[in-house]
Design a protein around this motif. Structure first.
Motif, PDB file in Angstrom:
ATOM      1  N   UNK A   5      25.918 -53.096-109.994  1.00 54.02           N
ATOM      2  CA  UNK A   5      24.556 -53.003-109.699  1.00 54.02           C
ATOM      3  C   UNK A   5      24.030 -54.340-109.325  1.00 54.02           C
ATOM      4  N   UNK A   6      23.142 -54.356-108.440  1.00 53.98           N
ATOM      5  CA  UNK A   6      22.544 -55.804-108.183  1.00 53.98           C
ATOM      6  C   UNK A   6      21.001 -55.843-107.975  1.00 53.98           C
ATOM      7  N   UNK A   7      20.533 -54.575-107.803  1.00 48.26           N
ATOM      8  CA  UNK A   7      19.003 -54.532-107.799  1.00 48.26           C
ATOM      9  C   UNK A   7      18.558 -53.364-108.399  1.00 48.26           C
ATOM     10  N   UNK A   8      17.513 -53.530-109.174  1.00 48.05           N
ATOM     11  CA  UNK A   8      16.802 -52.585-110.086  1.00 48.05           C
ATOM     12  C   UNK A   8      15.332 -52.580-109.575  1.00 48.05           C
ATOM     13  N   UNK A   9      14.640 -51.515-109.492  1.00 44.75           N
ATOM     14  CA  UNK A   9      13.337 -51.256-109.002  1.00 44.75           C
ATOM     15  C   UNK A   9      12.436 -50.954-110.287  1.00 44.75           C
ATOM     16  N   UNK A  10      11.502 -51.983-110.545  1.00 44.31           N
ATOM     17  CA  UNK A  10      10.741 -51.847-111.541  1.00 44.31           C
ATOM     18  C   UNK A  10       9.033 -51.535-111.194  1.00 44.31           C
ATOM     19  N   UNK A  11       8.597 -50.542-111.650  1.00 46.70           N
ATOM     20  CA  UNK A  11       7.246 -50.199-111.340  1.00 46.70           C
ATOM     21  C   UNK A  11       6.208 -50.929-112.045  1.00 46.70           C
ATOM     22  N   UNK A  12       5.422 -51.610-111.413  1.00 44.71           N
ATOM     23  CA  UNK A  12       4.290 -52.466-112.001  1.00 44.71           C
ATOM     24  C   UNK A  12       2.974 -52.272-111.291  1.00 44.71           C
ATOM     25  N   UNK A  13       1.854 -52.656-112.071  1.00 42.92           N
ATOM     26  CA  UNK A  13       0.621 -52.205-111.989  1.00 42.92           C
ATOM     27  C   UNK A  13       0.073 -53.222-110.827  1.00 42.92           C
ATOM     28  N   UNK A  14       0.492 -54.636-111.079  1.00 43.23           N
ATOM     29  CA  UNK A  14      -0.043 -55.676-110.139  1.00 43.23           C
ATOM     30  C   UNK A  14       1.097 -56.524-109.826  1.00 43.23           C
ATOM     31  N   UNK A  43       8.761 -57.644-102.837  1.00 45.60           N
ATOM     32  CA  UNK A  43       8.949 -58.761-103.723  1.00 45.60           C
ATOM     33  C   UNK A  43      10.140 -58.411-104.902  1.00 45.60           C
ATOM     34  N   UNK A  44      11.113 -59.339-104.704  1.00 50.25           N
ATOM     35  CA  UNK A  44      12.244 -59.390-105.270  1.00 50.25           C
ATOM     36  C   UNK A  44      12.393 -60.628-106.133  1.00 50.25           C
ATOM     37  N   UNK A  45      12.749 -60.766-107.423  1.00 52.55           N
ATOM     38  CA  UNK A  45      13.046 -61.782-108.379  1.00 52.55           C
ATOM     39  C   UNK A  45      14.321 -61.680-108.598  1.00 52.55           C
ATOM     40  N   UNK A  46      14.931 -62.745-109.097  1.00 56.13           N
ATOM     41  CA  UNK A  46      16.489 -62.899-109.273  1.00 56.13           C
ATOM     42  C   UNK A  46      16.653 -63.391-110.718  1.00 56.13           C
ATOM     43  N   UNK A  50      21.637 -65.164-111.343  1.00 53.33           N
ATOM     44  CA  UNK A  50      21.827 -64.730-110.157  1.00 53.33           C
ATOM     45  C   UNK A  50      22.670 -63.379-110.114  1.00 53.33           C
ATOM     46  N   UNK A  51      22.688 -62.431-110.947  1.00 49.02           N
ATOM     47  CA  UNK A  51      23.393 -61.026-110.947  1.00 49.02           C
ATOM     48  C   UNK A  51      22.636 -60.230-110.734  1.00 49.02           C
ATOM     49  N   UNK A  52      21.652 -60.219-111.113  1.00 52.94           N
ATOM     50  CA  UNK A  52      20.689 -58.987-110.833  1.00 52.94           C
ATOM     51  C   UNK A  52      19.424 -59.469-110.104  1.00 52.94           C
ATOM     52  N   UNK A  75      10.393 -48.589-123.408  1.00 53.00           N
ATOM     53  CA  UNK A  75      10.069 -47.612-122.240  1.00 53.00           C
ATOM     54  C   UNK A  75      10.951 -47.676-121.036  1.00 53.00           C
ATOM     55  N   UNK A  76      11.494 -48.620-120.800  1.00 52.42           N
ATOM     56  CA  UNK A  76      12.411 -48.617-119.726  1.00 52.42           C
ATOM     57  C   UNK A  76      13.995 -48.444-120.051  1.00 52.42           C
ATOM     58  N   UNK A  77      14.396 -48.012-118.980  1.00 57.72           N
ATOM     59  CA  UNK A  77      15.989 -47.684-119.314  1.00 57.72           C
ATOM     60  C   UNK A  77      16.886 -48.964-118.823  1.00 57.72           C
ATOM     61  N   UNK A  78      16.151 -49.959-118.442  1.00 58.50           N
ATOM     62  CA  UNK A  78      16.815 -51.272-118.449  1.00 58.50           C
ATOM     63  C   UNK A  78      16.793 -52.033-119.528  1.00 58.50           C
ATOM     64  N   UNK A  79      18.340 -52.396-119.744  1.00 56.50           N
ATOM     65  CA  UNK A  79      18.667 -53.239-120.915  1.00 56.50           C
ATOM     66  C   UNK A  79      18.850 -54.583-120.074  1.00 56.50           C
ATOM     67  N   UNK A  80      18.273 -55.516-120.850  1.00 55.64           N
ATOM     68  CA  UNK A  80      18.932 -56.801-120.369  1.00 55.64           C
ATOM     69  C   UNK A  80      19.686 -57.751-121.379  1.00 55.64           C
TER      70      UNK A  80
END
Length: 128
Positions: A5-14, A43-46, A50-52, A75-80
């Motif tokens: 997996x190399x991209x994850x979409x996060x919904x943000x307010x701003x 808008x993509x941040x790495x 550089x892995x995700x 809240x998120x199902x994304x684990x860092x």
């Protein structure tokens, strides 16, 4: 064959506030910040390694954070992940990142949680 997996979409307010959080506080870099289509922005941040890449999606008015979740759950199902959770925690706190759950040893390994600019809680664990 899928290799990861190399991209994850996060919904943000701003998008601008999210960009500031992920770049200035979390140490990510801007990979792409470009307009496309009608009133759309990619808008993509790495991650520092550089892995995700995180795609910060501010198009929707609805922010899908379930505030009814118990305080000890993200809240998120994304684990860092990180190599040294105590050092990472200290560095991020110094940069102003809020940790409602400081690092603690669990049966499955080291665990913590941090909050983004919208108050979304994310899990952080230590590799190995």
């Amino acid at each position: 064959m899928i290799t990861g997996v190399n991209k994850v979409v996060l919904t943000v307010r701003d998008c601008d506030a999210a960009k500031a959080f992920w770049v200035d506080r979390m140490g990510f870099t801007v990979a792409i910040d470009a307009a496309y289509g009608e009133d759309a922005r990619w808008l993509e941040v790495m991650s520092p390694d550089g892995a995700v890449s995180l795609v910060l999606d501010g198009k929707g008015a609805h922010h899908p954070v379930d505030r009814a979740l118990p305080a000890e759950l993200p809240h998120s199902n994304v684990f860092f992940t990180c190599e040294d959770i105590e050092q990472t925690h200290a560095e991020l706190v110094e940069r102003g990142v809020s940790f409602p759950e400081p690092p603690s040893k669990q049966p499955w390994g080291w665990w913590s949680m941090f909050e983004d600019q919208d108050g979304t809680r994310y899990a952080l664990n230590q590799r190995g």
